[in-house]
Design a protein around this motif. Structure first.
Motif, PDB file in Angstrom:
ATOM      1  N   MET A   1      35.925  35.900  48.015  1.00  0.00           N
ATOM      2  CA  MET A   1      36.143  37.343  47.989  1.00  0.00           C
ATOM      3  C   MET A   1      37.623  37.593  47.735  1.00  0.00           C
ATOM      4  SD  MET A   1      33.032  38.227  48.695  1.00  0.00           S
ATOM      5  CE  MET A   1      31.566  37.643  49.574  1.00  0.00           C
TER       6      MET A   1
ATOM      7  N   TYR B   1      41.086  41.607  36.164  1.00  0.00           N
ATOM      8  CA  TYR B   1      41.190  40.339  36.890  1.00  0.00           C
ATOM      9  C   TYR B   1      41.192  39.130  35.953  1.00  0.00           C
ATOM     10  CZ  TYR B   1      36.073  40.143  36.322  1.00  0.00           C
ATOM     11  OH  TYR B   1      34.795  40.119  35.811  1.00  0.00           O
TER      12      TYR B   1
ATOM     13  N   SER C   1      32.485  42.615  39.992  1.00  0.00           N
ATOM     14  CA  SER C   1      33.776  43.294  40.018  1.00  0.00           C
ATOM     15  C   SER C   1      33.592  44.785  40.258  1.00  0.00           C
ATOM     16  CB  SER C   1      34.516  43.079  38.691  1.00  0.00           C
ATOM     17  OG  SER C   1      35.674  43.896  38.623  1.00  0.00           O
TER      18      SER C   1
ATOM     19  N   LYS D   1      33.793  39.683  43.903  1.00  0.00           N
ATOM     20  CA  LYS D   1      33.034  38.708  44.682  1.00  0.00           C
ATOM     21  C   LYS D   1      32.615  37.619  43.707  1.00  0.00           C
ATOM     22  CE  LYS D   1      31.208  42.311  47.746  1.00  0.00           C
ATOM     23  NZ  LYS D   1      29.975  42.980  48.254  1.00  0.00           N
TER      24      LYS D   1
ATOM     25  N   ARG E   1      39.271  47.520  42.738  1.00  0.00           N
ATOM     26  CA  ARG E   1      40.032  46.317  42.394  1.00  0.00           C
ATOM     27  C   ARG E   1      39.697  45.173  43.355  1.00  0.00           C
ATOM     28  NH1 ARG E   1      44.098  46.968  38.452  1.00  0.00           N
ATOM     29  NH2 ARG E   1      43.404  48.711  37.171  1.00  0.00           N
ATOM     30  N   SER E   2      38.423  44.823  43.389  1.00  0.00           N
ATOM     31  CA  SER E   2      37.975  43.699  44.203  1.00  0.00           C
ATOM     32  C   SER E   2      36.892  42.944  43.441  1.00  0.00           C
ATOM     33  CB  SER E   2      37.424  44.179  45.552  1.00  0.00           C
ATOM     34  OG  SER E   2      36.251  44.976  45.356  1.00  0.00           O
TER      35      SER E   2
ATOM     36  N   ASP F   1      40.819  40.540  46.793  1.00  0.00           N
ATOM     37  CA  ASP F   1      41.347  41.866  46.524  1.00  0.00           C
ATOM     38  C   ASP F   1      42.356  41.760  45.380  1.00  0.00           C
ATOM     39  OD1 ASP F   1      43.592  40.705  47.658  1.00  0.00           O
ATOM     40  OD2 ASP F   1      43.466  41.860  49.519  1.00  0.00           O
ATOM     41  N   SER F   2      43.011  42.851  45.037  1.00  0.00           N
ATOM     42  CA  SER F   2      43.903  42.859  43.882  1.00  0.00           C
ATOM     43  C   SER F   2      45.074  41.896  44.048  1.00  0.00           C
ATOM     44  CB  SER F   2      44.423  44.278  43.627  1.00  0.00           C
ATOM     45  OG  SER F   2      45.115  44.780  44.765  1.00  0.00           O
TER      46      SER F   2
END
Length: 236
Positions: free
Chosen positions: A100, A163, A79, A87, A84-85, A102-103
């Motif tokens: 993958m 997340y 993270s 994997k 704010r991504s 994103d926010s």
């Protein structure tokens, strides 16, 4: 006999709210957690369930790893709490899947899990040498028992829970439960080591089949089914 492996993680992260022993630099290091299934009867299947979760951190980046003792399955979540991504890697036997997000994609994923209402308390408890604050997470679904969260602000990780279901806490979780896919998993920090973490730890050069959340959700749910079937009927 094929043994399914359930390693979902989202709960597998940090939340904070504690005071800790002195150290010159707490921006990077490693936290180790014990992992348990509090409502699943101990049997042959639970032998293969992960017993430990490892979280490596450096500033706003974290890497969470959970793996079975026999190497049957593995999950990694990297993270970037500033960008704010995330994997995400999920290995199940000979198959490996990569996601993958994103926010926006994370927000859609989190909506698939039970919603919680956070209730702060004045209580504290020591976890792995840290005097942590206690927060109670109540599920909007009344049939699910509340969760106790113990967290500390002694780690400078920005918003490490952005997340997860516990995005309302901007601290590192030291002890908590995760309720996902009909199974409750319990994590509790057992040790903390502050030390530099190599930058390549957070590279996330994962190799595997790229999937999106709907497909990953089905894969994980199928792996969870074997543990749901052995859950204690008196535990919920």
């Amino acid at each position: 006999m094929k043994i399914d492996y359930i390693p979902f993680l989202l709960g597998l992260t940090l939340l904070a709210g504690c005071d800790t022993p002195s150290n010159t630099d707490r921006r990077s290091g490693t936290i180790r957690y014990s992992v348990e299934l509090p409502f699943v009867k101990e049997n042959f299947l639970t032998y293969f369930f992960p017993k430990e979760m490892v979280v490596e951190f450096d500033g706003h980046k974290t890497r969470t790893t959970i793996e079975t003792s026999q190497g049957i399955g593995r999950t990694e979540i990297i993270s970037d709490n500033k960008a704010r991504s995330i994997k995400y890697l999920f290995k199940h036997f000979d198959s490996t899947y990569v996601m993958m997000m994103d926010s926006a994609r994370v927000a859609a994923m989190v909506r698939d899990f039970p919603v919680v209402r956070l209730e702060a308390t004045d209580e504290t408890e020591m976890v792995a040498g840290f005097n942590c604050k206690r927060t109670i997470a109540h599920f909007e679904t009344d049939s699910l028992p509340a969760i106790e969260l113990l967290h500390t602000s002694e780690f400078d990780l920005g918003t490490p829970n952005w997340y997860t279901q516990f995005f309302g806490i901007d601290e590192v979780l030291m002890a908590y439960d995760i309720e996902q896919f009909g199974i409750r998993t319990r994590m509790r920090a057992t040790s903390v080591e502050f030390a530099p973490v190599p930058p390549e730890t957070f590279a996330g050069n994962f190799a595997g089949k790229t999937v999106d959340w709907p497909e990953m959700k089905v894969l994980i749910d199928n792996a969870m089914r074997v543990y749901r079937d052995t859950a204690s009927p008196n535990g919920r």
